[in-house]
Design an enzyme around this catalytic site. Structure first.
Site, PDB file in Angstrom:
ATOM      1  N   CYS A 106      47.430  49.508  35.705  1.00 39.91           N
ATOM      2  CA  CYS A 106      48.130  50.042  36.910  1.00 39.91           C
ATOM      3  C   CYS A 106      48.899  48.599  37.362  1.00 39.91           C
ATOM      4  CB  CYS A 106      47.551  50.810  37.872  1.00 39.91           C
ATOM      5  SG  CYS A 106      48.610  51.328  39.152  1.00 39.91           S
TER       6      CYS A 106
ATOM      7  N   CYS B 147      42.594  56.883  44.171  1.00 44.22           N
ATOM      8  CA  CYS B 147      42.648  55.481  43.859  1.00 44.22           C
ATOM      9  C   CYS B 147      42.104  54.761  45.098  1.00 44.22           C
ATOM     10  CB  CYS B 147      44.091  54.962  43.958  1.00 44.22           C
ATOM     11  SG  CYS B 147      45.234  55.726  42.834  1.00 44.22           S
TER      12      CYS B 147
ATOM     13  N   CYS C 183      40.961  55.081  40.109  1.00 47.29           N
ATOM     14  CA  CYS C 183      41.578  53.889  39.927  1.00 47.29           C
ATOM     15  C   CYS C 183      40.870  52.958  41.138  1.00 47.29           C
ATOM     16  CB  CYS C 183      43.211  54.002  40.232  1.00 47.29           C
ATOM     17  SG  CYS C 183      43.926  52.569  40.156  1.00 47.29           S
TER      18      CYS C 183
ATOM     19  N   CYS D 132      49.064  36.961  51.428  1.00 47.34           N
ATOM     20  CA  CYS D 132      50.092  37.722  50.685  1.00 47.34           C
ATOM     21  C   CYS D 132      50.994  37.999  52.131  1.00 47.34           C
ATOM     22  CB  CYS D 132      49.840  38.980  50.287  1.00 47.34           C
ATOM     23  SG  CYS D 132      48.288  38.523  48.913  1.00 47.34           S
TER      24      CYS D 132
ATOM     25  N   CYS E  79      41.265  39.937  54.674  1.00 43.11           N
ATOM     26  CA  CYS E  79      41.142  39.428  53.337  1.00 43.11           C
ATOM     27  C   CYS E  79      41.698  37.841  53.454  1.00 43.11           C
ATOM     28  CB  CYS E  79      42.131  40.183  52.439  1.00 43.11           C
ATOM     29  SG  CYS E  79      42.506  39.398  50.820  1.00 43.11           S
TER      30      CYS E  79
ATOM     31  N   ARG F 251      55.312  54.974  39.508  1.00 36.77           N
ATOM     32  CA  ARG F 251      55.178  55.584  40.719  1.00 36.77           C
ATOM     33  C   ARG F 251      55.849  55.147  41.814  1.00 36.77           C
ATOM     34  NH1 ARG F 251      49.610  54.401  40.408  1.00 36.77           N
ATOM     35  NH2 ARG F 251      49.696  56.275  39.262  1.00 36.77           N
TER      36      ARG F 251
ATOM     37  N   CYS G 256      51.388  41.661  53.694  1.00 38.48           N
ATOM     38  CA  CYS G 256      50.081  42.428  53.812  1.00 38.48           C
ATOM     39  C   CYS G 256      49.486  42.468  54.989  1.00 38.48           C
ATOM     40  CB  CYS G 256      49.039  41.883  52.821  1.00 38.48           C
ATOM     41  SG  CYS G 256      47.709  43.158  52.721  1.00 38.48           S
TER      42      CYS G 256
HETATM   43  N1  SAM Z   1      43.503  43.015  47.543  1.00 40.64           N
HETATM   44  C1  SAM Z   1      43.777  43.638  46.229  1.00 40.64           C
HETATM   45  C2  SAM Z   1      45.001  43.023  45.460  1.00 40.64           C
HETATM   46  O1  SAM Z   1      45.850  42.441  46.305  1.00 40.64           O
HETATM   47  O2  SAM Z   1      45.003  43.008  44.358  1.00 40.64           O
HETATM   48  C3  SAM Z   1      43.968  45.044  46.244  1.00 40.64           C
HETATM   49  C4  SAM Z   1      44.817  45.771  47.471  1.00 40.64           C
HETATM   50  S1  SAM Z   1      46.513  45.405  47.776  1.00 40.64           S
HETATM   51  C5  SAM Z   1      46.931  45.919  49.543  1.00 40.64           C
HETATM   52  C6  SAM Z   1      47.294  46.231  46.399  1.00 40.64           C
HETATM   53  C7  SAM Z   1      48.848  46.207  46.796  1.00 40.64           C
HETATM   54  O3  SAM Z   1      49.454  46.815  47.528  1.00 40.64           O
HETATM   55  C8  SAM Z   1      49.287  44.624  46.653  1.00 40.64           C
HETATM   56  O4  SAM Z   1      49.398  43.969  45.429  1.00 40.64           O
HETATM   57  C9  SAM Z   1      50.841  45.176  46.999  1.00 40.64           C
HETATM   58  O5  SAM Z   1      51.592  45.319  45.846  1.00 40.64           O
HETATM   59  C10 SAM Z   1      50.881  46.479  47.808  1.00 40.64           C
HETATM   60  N2  SAM Z   1      50.966  46.217  49.097  1.00 40.64           N
HETATM   61  C11 SAM Z   1      50.374  45.818  49.992  1.00 40.64           C
HETATM   62  N3  SAM Z   1      50.859  45.858  51.391  1.00 40.64           N
HETATM   63  C12 SAM Z   1      52.294  46.283  50.994  1.00 40.64           C
HETATM   64  C13 SAM Z   1      53.261  46.612  52.222  1.00 40.64           C
HETATM   65  N4  SAM Z   1      53.229  46.064  53.328  1.00 40.64           N
HETATM   66  N5  SAM Z   1      54.304  47.234  51.458  1.00 40.64           N
HETATM   67  C14 SAM Z   1      54.600  47.424  50.174  1.00 40.64           C
HETATM   68  N6  SAM Z   1      53.383  47.204  49.270  1.00 40.64           N
HETATM   69  C15 SAM Z   1      52.286  46.473  49.893  1.00 40.64           C
HETATM   70 FE1  SF4 Z   2      44.451  40.549  50.191  1.00 41.27          FE
HETATM   71 FE2  SF4 Z   2      46.328  42.152  51.047  1.00 41.27          FE
HETATM   72 FE3  SF4 Z   2      46.568  40.163  49.295  1.00 41.27          FE
HETATM   73 FE4  SF4 Z   2      45.445  42.344  48.566  1.00 41.27          FE
HETATM   74  S1  SF4 Z   2      47.558  42.302  49.090  1.00 41.27           S
HETATM   75  S2  SF4 Z   2      44.846  40.202  48.289  1.00 41.27           S
HETATM   76  S3  SF4 Z   2      44.291  42.657  50.652  1.00 41.27           S
HETATM   77  S4  SF4 Z   2      46.201  40.009  51.487  1.00 41.27           S
END
Ligand code: SAM
Ligand code: SF4
Ligand code: DTB
Length: 319
Positions: free
Chosen positions: A189, A97, A129, A57, A53, A261, A60
């Site tokens: 959500c 989801c 979802c 973040c 991606c 949740r 992530c």
């Molecule tokens: N890429 C899309 C986005 O960011 O909107 C969808 C997938 S993203 C992985 C969905 C959510 O997962 C993120 O907004 C974050 O809140 C949560 N998430 C991702 N990695 C995480 C982690 N290591 N610990 C807790 N929550 C996490």
């Molecule tokens: Fe990409 Fe992870 Fe950020 Fe979602 S949370 S936008 S998958 S880097």
């Protein structure tokens, strides 16, 4: 009970800091009044498009900017996804989801496949979802037409802490995505993560933005950071389980009718801490052995947990 959309940060801070027994008592009263017959919704999660991606973040493992082991994978095809949805239904899930590691939804074949997945999941009698980043008005209305129940897009943290976690998309862009989903008629959500080095004022700040959305998001995922090796947050200590209990209880008081949740981070919680979160007003969990790329308690453990708590599971929707 009046549902408010004008909560101030100091009111929310005061709730978060109540003596725990008082906070739990208040949350319980709100919860039982707003949601008679306390039931827990089981939501299964599948990563359709994993890794690679372009967003940065910090939490992530799927970001290209992080050196975690998750590498970019081709997206799963429609049939295998529907097979997983069928299995989730047989295991007792009510919501399915699906996640895409995208900055925004891509038109063309990947979006057509997403629409087919949504239709297929709905035909199984499950709520569907999708979480796939930003989207256009047209994409939102096509998802609505396909029968999508909910779109997940998290605010993650307070507006003030946000820039320390993500630099490639703004808080404002997130709010615009949420407004777009809302206009299309799909339910929202939207939640966040604790344990990312934020202050208690930041936790109140996240809840302030969520609780002042009108209407409130129908589901509010509260995640505890899963600190994954190779991400900039890998060294952060695990959150105090009681901080999660406080966050859930406060979310419940602020957003009485939303499904709160208890999301990522349950593997770090013992049975009793999870039951305290349920007592605080959580009425949904992610159900199944994996979240997107990290682990989640197994199905048998969750069945045992809910039985130990004496909690009823929400019945699946009719087909
Ligand atoms: N890429 C899309 C986005 O960011 O909107 C969808 C997938 S993203 C992985 C969905 C959510 O997962 C993120 O907004 C974050 O809140 C949560 N998430 C991702 N990695 C995480 C982690 N290591 N610990 C807790 N929550 C996490
Ligand atoms: Fe990409 Fe992870 Fe950020 Fe979602 S949370 S936008 S998958 S880097
Ligand atoms: C949400 O708030 N939490 C889920 C879901 N929405 C998409 C994702 C949690 C991901 C945890 C890290 C992982 O498994 O990669």
């Amino acid at each position: 009970m009046i549902t408010r959309h004008d909560w101030t940060r100091s009111e929310i801070q005061a709730l978060l800091e109540l003596p725990l027994m008082d906070l739990l008592w208040q949350a319980q009263q709100v919860h039982r009044e707003a949601n008679p017959g306390y039931e827990v919704q089981l939501a299964s999660l599948l990563s359709v498009k994993t890794g690679g991606c372009e967003e940065d973040c910090a939490y992530c493992p799927q970001s290209m900017h992080n050196s975690s082991d998750v590498t970019g994978q081709p997206a799963l095809a429609v049939e295998p996804v529907l097979a997983r949805a069928r299995a989730a239904k047989e295991a007792g899930a009510q919501r399915f989801c699906m996640g895409w590691a995208w900055r925004e939804i891509r038109d063309g074949a990947p979006f057509d496949a997403m629409l087919a997945m949504v239709r297929g999941v709905r035909e199984l009698g499950l709520e569907a979802c999708v979480t796939a980043g930003m989207l256009t008005d047209q994409q939102a209305s096509r998802l609505a037409e396909a029968g999508l129940t909910a779109y997940n897009h998290n605010l993650d943290t307070s507006p003030e802490h946000y820039d320390r976690i993500i630099t490639t998309r703004t808080y404002q862009e997130r709010l615009e995505t949420l407004a777009r989903v809302r206009r299309s008629g799909i339910t929202l959500c939207c939640g966040g993560i604790i344990g990312m080095g934020e202050s208690s004022d930041d936790r109140a700040g996240l809840l302030e933005v969520l609780a002042n959305l009108n209407p409130h998001p129908e589901s509010v995922p509260i995640n505890a950071l899963v600190a994954v090796e190779g991400t900039p947050l890998e060294e952060l200590p695990a959150v105090d389980p009681l901080a999660l209990v406080r966050m859930v209880a406060t979310a419940r008081i602020l957003m009485p009718h939303s499904r709160v949740r208890l999301s990522a981070g349950r593997e770090q919680l013992n049975r009793e801490a999870q039951i305290l979160c349920l007592l605080a007003g959580a009425d949904s969990i992610f159900y199944g052995d994996t979240l997107l790329t990290t682990g989640n308690p197994d199905v048998a453990a969750d069945r045992a947990l809910l039985a130990a708590a004496g909690v009823r599971v929400r019945e699946p929707l009719p087909c």
